[in-house]
Structure formats: C-alpha cells, structure tokens
Design an enzyme around this catalytic site. Structure first.
Site, PDB file in Angstrom:
ATOM      1  N   SER A  99      -9.853   1.688   2.609  1.00 21.29           N
ATOM      2  CA  SER A  99      -9.002   2.478   1.748  1.00 21.29           C
ATOM      3  C   SER A  99      -7.928   1.669   1.034  1.00 21.29           C
ATOM      4  CB  SER A  99      -8.333   3.582   2.577  1.00 21.29           C
ATOM      5  OG  SER A  99      -7.440   3.013   3.520  1.00 21.29           O
TER       6      SER A  99
ATOM      7  N   SER B  70     -10.074  -0.630   6.845  1.00 23.63           N
ATOM      8  CA  SER B  70      -9.486  -0.538   5.505  1.00 23.63           C
ATOM      9  C   SER B  70      -8.776  -1.776   4.984  1.00 23.63           C
ATOM     10  CB  SER B  70      -8.500   0.627   5.456  1.00 23.63           C
ATOM     11  OG  SER B  70      -9.213   1.817   5.261  1.00 23.63           O
TER      12      SER B  70
ATOM     13  N   LYS C 169       0.842  -1.194   0.000  1.00 22.09           N
ATOM     14  CA  LYS C 169       0.000   0.000   0.000  1.00 22.09           C
ATOM     15  C   LYS C 169       0.878   1.245   0.000  1.00 22.09           C
ATOM     16  CE  LYS C 169      -3.930   2.021   2.517  1.00 22.09           C
ATOM     17  NZ  LYS C 169      -4.844   1.887   3.678  1.00 22.09           N
TER      18      LYS C 169
HETATM   19  N1  GLN Z   1     -13.352   3.847   5.857  1.00 22.80           N
HETATM   20  C1  GLN Z   1     -12.821   4.383   7.079  1.00 22.80           C
HETATM   21  C2  GLN Z   1     -12.480   5.832   6.885  1.00 22.80           C
HETATM   22  O1  GLN Z   1     -12.790   6.342   5.867  1.00 22.80           O
HETATM   23  C3  GLN Z   1     -11.625   3.593   7.527  1.00 22.80           C
HETATM   24  C4  GLN Z   1     -10.419   3.918   6.769  1.00 22.80           C
HETATM   25  C5  GLN Z   1      -9.230   3.143   7.210  1.00 22.80           C
HETATM   26  O2  GLN Z   1      -9.342   2.132   7.889  1.00 22.80           O
HETATM   27  N2  GLN Z   1      -8.057   3.648   6.849  1.00 22.80           N
HETATM   28  O3  GLN Z   1     -11.908   6.465   7.720  1.00 22.80           O
END
Ligand code: GLN
Length: 503
Positions: A166, A190, A77
């Site tokens: 994400s 995420s 990532k």
């Molecule tokens: N979808 C969540 C957010 O938008 C979690 C994102 C994540 O785990 N980095 O913050």
C-alpha cells in the site's frame, strides 16, 4: 549545482556548508514538479518545505550540529501524523464533507493531527526535511495503490504499471529520484512489495522495533513503520534514526538499537542463508525466479553457505492474514463514525445509527468496506472460534516455521513477490488475485520477524517492456536487522559488480 543522490553525502555536505538545505529542497521540488503525473503526493507544500530548509541553514550558521539526516528530504506516507500537513490515509473519511477536493493537493481539507508521529519527530530531530505526504492504498489496504480515494500511483519504471502497495507513493517518490528516502508502513508487505516492484530498498523492521505512535492503525498486531531508500546504507541510516523504545507506544521494544549502517560492508563469509522451498513453487514467475536465484548464487560464491529448507506452513499465510488483519481493522476503524473525525453525513430526521451508517458509507471505499465486513464476520458470535481463533493457532505454526528455520540458518532469502509489477487495472476486479501478490511477504509479518527487499538485477527488457525490477527478500530473526543490512549491502555490491544484463 548537482545534488548528491545519496543520503550520507547530502547530510555531510549540508552540515559542512558545501550545500545549503534550501538547494536540496529546491532540487527535490523541481523533480516533484516534473513527475506530477505519477500522482505520488497527496499533499506537498513548497512554501513550508523551503521555510523548514531555511531554518536548518540558519541553525547551521549558528554553529549547530544538525544530525545524521541534515537536509535530507523524506516523503512521508499519509498514514503517519504530521503537524504541518493534513493526514488522511488516502481516504475521504478524513476529509471535511463540505469542502471541495482540489486537483492539486487533494487532501488540503483533510484532518489535521494535533501532533507528529514519533517517527516524524525523530526524523526532524535528526535534521531531516519532512517532504510532503505520499499517496497510498486507502487505510493501507491493498497491493497496487489502486485503492486510494485520490487515484492510483504510477510506477516510475513504467507508467502503465502499478508501483505496488500500500505504500506506493512512498516507493514512487524514491524510485523517481524525488527524495532519496521515504517512510512507509508494512502490515503484510506494504513496504517490501512496492520496494521490490519499483527497484529500491524497503525495510519492514521487527515488530516492536519502531514506534507506531501517530501511525493510523490498520492491524495492530502486524503494523510496522519502516524506510524506503535508493541504497542499503541509506535505509540503514534512516532506520537507525527512527528506531527505539517510545513511552507513547507500549508495544515498542526496550532493546538497544543496532548499528545498522556499520553492518553494511561487513563480509558474509560463513553466514548461513536458508532458501525455503515453499517460496519457489507454483505461481512464481520464471523470470523472477531466475533473477532471485542469480542473487543467491552470487552470495554463495562470496562465501555464504546456502541451506535449502522447508517452511511447511507458508501457504497458510494468506488465509491466516486475511482473517486476522480484517478482524483487527474492523475494530480499529470503528472510531471513524462521523462524530470525532472528518466526514459526517447528516439527513433531516436521521437517527444516530443512520448518521453513522451514512457517514461510513460515504467515507470508506469498496476495499475498506469489504475488509470491515469480513472482519466483523470472523469476530461475530458463532464464527469466532471457526475463523479468528483458528487463525491465531495457524499464526503460531507460521511463527514456528521461522523459529525452526532460524535454528539452522542466520537469514532466509526468497523472492519479495511472485511477479514483477503488473499493469494498472489488471487485478483490480479480482480481490483474490490481488491478495496472492502478498504470498511471500505475509508470513514474516505474522511471525513478527524483520525483513527487507533489495533489488535483484531487473528482468530483461523486451520490445514492449522496459527492464522491470525484481526484489530479493531477506528475512531475519526478530531484532536481527543488522544481519539483514550486512547481507543486503553485500548483494548490492555484487550486483553493481555484475553490471546490467546483456540484452
Ligand atoms: N497488501 C496487503 C493488504 O492488502 C498488505 C498491506 C499492508 O502491508 N499494509 O492487506
């Protein structure tokens, strides 16, 4: 020459010389080339990957033992620092302002980290091939991978749909069979959510299990790095390689790393699996519920004891998370000011403050700005007690829900997400709808416990829709990852025995 899809087979064959790391790398590069339309990579350098593969093959010829991930390609990532590739968090903020953005490898002129993240260094030590930087929501903020400054990622299962976020790029490269595993980061879901929506395994380790040194911070009390893989054992092997205390990260726990791979295959007779009512209420898609209940019933037939229970603060997870995570991000992202990193916007006669403002305005996308504004607001004098402090108190209640549950059961089983993957564009105009996608993953992050997503059987195909993946989320007490792998591997075997859904 066929390349095994399985991590332990690749590592064994590369180590004993049946397969060269170069052949593995070439096959993965070919697969990446035929899946370019997924937009899963922000940077992929065939040249440096082949060079690293050749170096591994030479080391083997000299008689060296390469390690448990010998020759295994792993997508990383873009939130994780890597010495041999740019790192941008899918943000224009970490690009040079004066350089063009090429169509291929759009982050070519991105920030170059002066060091490898600890997890990346550990993968290299284990013999892995670091295989490009994967697309993501900008600074890891999002649930659909539509917030990347470099365009959305497509779900390999149905290219009209989102892969989740994400860590959408890391999920897509595994689901498309480009690399057998990858790394993501999980702040509120995420890793688990994209794993669930693309039909692969994704693990959010306990807070403190894995070093964050070299992970660009989003919300430091929540962020964890973890693996994606096609199978449970593969995820277990990668987690074993990256876990453990790190002197460079004072939040990493000095606790022994479990034997995660060895836990796969252990039987689950007598194990108590809690099923919290709050995770099966309003908003859960009927098809998703059916598939998750099928998995839980199979585990019960296999000897586990199913215990229905309540976790009454579950529904406060979203509100609590979006106060705390935005507060922390407003602080963490203050460092991107146009001076020390990447993008800088200057105008003749501009003051220092104007330069900061112009740089941040040009560098950050809409969602990142929304979060910084929200976070600054909840931390500001007069509102701190009403929002930030209150959210910290509710976080304690969420954590207590887990403590109470784990006094009665060994693991919890829930859906990973309330729905299957939605269409690209379906929720992007409505941030609240998007935030609701995280309802089942946020509480575990707030509590710091460990969690993973393992595929259920997919939804039945319809004339307009392929079989869409559904994730089973398993949650365990902090540092009880072995138990999660034990149950997940068992379900994976039961699922294989069930075969595909009759259509
Ligand atoms: N979808 C969540 C957010 O938008 C979690 C994102 C994540 O785990 N980095 O913050």
């Amino acid at each position: 020459m066929s390349i095994p899809s399985n991590i332990s087979d690749i590592a064994r064959q590369v180590q004993n010389g049946e397969l060269r790391a170069r052949q593995v790398a070439e096959a993965a590069l070919a697969q990446a080339a035929s899946n370019r339309d997924l937009n899963a990579f922000l940077y992929l350098s065939p040249e440096s990957i082949l060079k690293a593969a050749d170096a591994l093959d030479e080391r083997r010829l000299r008689g060296e033992v390469l390690g448990p991930l010998a020759g295994v390609p792993i997508g990383i990532k873009d939130a994780l620092c890597t010495l041999d590739a740019p790192t941008t968090c899918a943000s224009k903020m970490l690009l040079r302002a004066d350089a063009p953005i090429p169509a291929e490898n759009p982050t070519t002129h991105g920030w170059r980290a002066p060091y490898d993240a600890t997890v990346v260094a550990r993968l290299r030590q284990a013999g892995a091939l670091i295989f490009g930087k994967t697309n993501m929501d900008e600074f890891a903020m999002g649930s659909s991978n539509e917030n990347s400054a470099f365009g959305p990622v497509k779900n390999p299962v149905d290219r009209a749909r989102i892969p989740g976020g994400s860590s959408g790029g890391s999920a897509a490269v595994v689901a498309a069979g480009i690399t057998p595993c990858s790394l993501g980061s999980d702040t509120g879901g995420s890793i688990r959510q994209p794993a669930g929506l693309t039909g692969i395994v994704g693990v959010k380790p306990s807070y403190g299990r894995v070093s964050r040194y070299g992970l660009i911070a989003f919300a430091s009390s929540l962020d964890q790095v973890g693996p994606f893989a096609q199978d449970v054992r593969g995820a277990a092997r990668v987690l074993e390689a990256i876990s453990g205390v790190d002197p460079a990260d004072s939040t990493s726990a000095d606790l022994p790393v479990g034997a995660y791979e060895a836990a796969c295959g252990r039987d689950i007779r007598g194990l108590r699996i809690g099923v919290p009512e709050e995770y099966f209420g309003e908003g859960l898609d009927a098809g998703v519920r059916e598939r998750v209940e099928e998995a839980i019933a199979a585990l019960e037939r296999d000897g586990a004891t199913i215990v229905p229970l309540r976790m009454p603060h579950t529904n406060y997870g979203i509100a609590t998370y979006y106060v705390l995570a935005t507060a922390e991000c407003s602080s963490n992202l203050a460092r991107f000011d146009g001076v020390r990193f990447g993008l800088r916007q200057e105008a003749p006669g501009a003051t220092l403050g104007q330069m900061y403002g112009a740089s941040r305005n040009a560098g950050f996308g809409a969602e990142v700005k929304r979060r910084i504004l929200l976070g600054t607001y909840v931390l500001s004098a007069g509102y701190y007690d009403a929002y930030y402090l209150k959210a910290q108190k509710v976080r304690t209640l969420v954590r207590q829900d887990f403590e109470n549950a784990f006094a009665k059961v060994d693991v919890l089983a829930t859906p990973t997400s309330p729905t299957a993957a939605f269409k690209i564009g379906a929720k992007i105009e409505d941030p609240l709808q998007m935030y609701l996608a995280d309802v089942y993953t946020l509480p575990a992050s707030l509590a710091g416990v460990c969690a993973l997503s393992v595929p259920c059987r997919p939804l039945a195909a319809t004339p307009s829709q392929p079989p869409l993946p559904v994730g089973l989320q398993l949650l365990g007490p902090a540092f009880a990852e072995e138990r999660l792998f034990q149950v997940a591997a068992r379900w994976e075997a039961l699922r294989t025995a069930l075969g595909p859904l009759a259509s």
